[in-house]
Design a protein around this motif. Structure first.
Motif, short mmCIF file in Angstrom:
data_model
loop_
_atom_site.label_atom_id
_atom_site.label_comp_id
_atom_site.label_asym_id
_atom_site.label_seq_id
_atom_site.Cartn_x
_atom_site.Cartn_y
_atom_site.Cartn_z
N LEU A 25 -0.33 -2.33 3.97
CA LEU A 25 0.48 -3.14 3.06
C LEU A 25 0.02 -2.95 1.62
O LEU A 25 0.84 -2.88 0.70
N VAL A 26 -1.27 -2.85 1.42
CA VAL A 26 -1.81 -2.62 0.07
C VAL A 26 -1.33 -1.26 -0.45
O VAL A 26 -0.96 -1.13 -1.61
N ALA A 27 -1.32 -0.26 0.42
CA ALA A 27 -0.85 1.07 0.02
C ALA A 27 0.59 1.02 -0.48
O ALA A 27 0.95 1.71 -1.43
N ARG A 76 -5.19 3.14 -4.79
CA ARG A 76 -5.71 2.21 -3.78
C ARG A 76 -7.14 2.60 -3.45
O ARG A 76 -7.46 3.77 -3.30
N HIS A 77 -8.01 1.61 -3.35
CA HIS A 77 -9.37 1.81 -2.87
C HIS A 77 -9.63 0.73 -1.84
O HIS A 77 -9.83 -0.44 -2.19
N LEU A 99 -9.01 -2.17 -14.53
CA LEU A 99 -8.72 -3.43 -13.84
C LEU A 99 -8.71 -3.19 -12.34
O LEU A 99 -8.37 -2.10 -11.88
N LYS A 100 -9.04 -4.25 -11.60
CA LYS A 100 -9.05 -4.17 -10.14
C LYS A 100 -8.35 -5.41 -9.60
O LYS A 100 -8.65 -6.53 -10.01
N LEU A 101 -7.41 -5.19 -8.70
CA LEU A 101 -6.73 -6.29 -8.03
C LEU A 101 -7.16 -6.27 -6.57
O LEU A 101 -6.92 -5.30 -5.86
N ILE A 102 -7.83 -7.33 -6.14
CA ILE A 102 -8.35 -7.42 -4.79
C ILE A 102 -7.38 -8.22 -3.94
O ILE A 102 -7.03 -9.36 -4.28
#
Length: 107
Positions: A9-11, A34-35, A59-62
């Motif tokens: 879903l994140v991908a 994506r990581h 920036l990073k969105l977790i």
């Protein structure tokens, strides 16, 4: 207990976030990748005497649960610092635009 986040879903959110950021003038020229279950926003920057281009993550969105992310930024020392902001991608893209975090400059 928080729901387990599916990286599939994140991908799928990589493309959505890229489209949302395309509307933010300060974010033009950035990439989204994506990581794991996180989305990383950055831009290519020149590095070294020959000016080779390298990825410079900003920036990073977790992913927290389905469709909700928390926003972090890269500090000067390379660590991710929490902003305290959480929400769906459209809201965080608006936040990036509204607060001019979209300039993506290290402090």
């Amino acid at each position: 207990m928080a729901a387990k986040v599916d990286w599939f879903l994140v991908a799928g959110d990589v493309e959505q976030l890229g489209k949302l950021l395309a509307r933010v003038p300060q974010a033009r020229g950035t990439y989204v990748r994506r990581h794991g279950t996180s989305l990383i926003i950055g831009r290519k920057e020149p590095y070294g005497p020959r000016g080779g281009m390298v990825d410079d993550d900003r920036l990073k969105l977790i992913a927290r649960d389905r469709g909700t992310y928390s926003l972090r930024f890269m500090e000067w020392n390379g660590r991710w610092a929490s902003t305290g902001f959480e929400g769906p991608l459209p809201d965080l893209a608006d936040l990036i635009d509204d607060t001019r975090v979209g300039k993506f400059r290290h402090v």
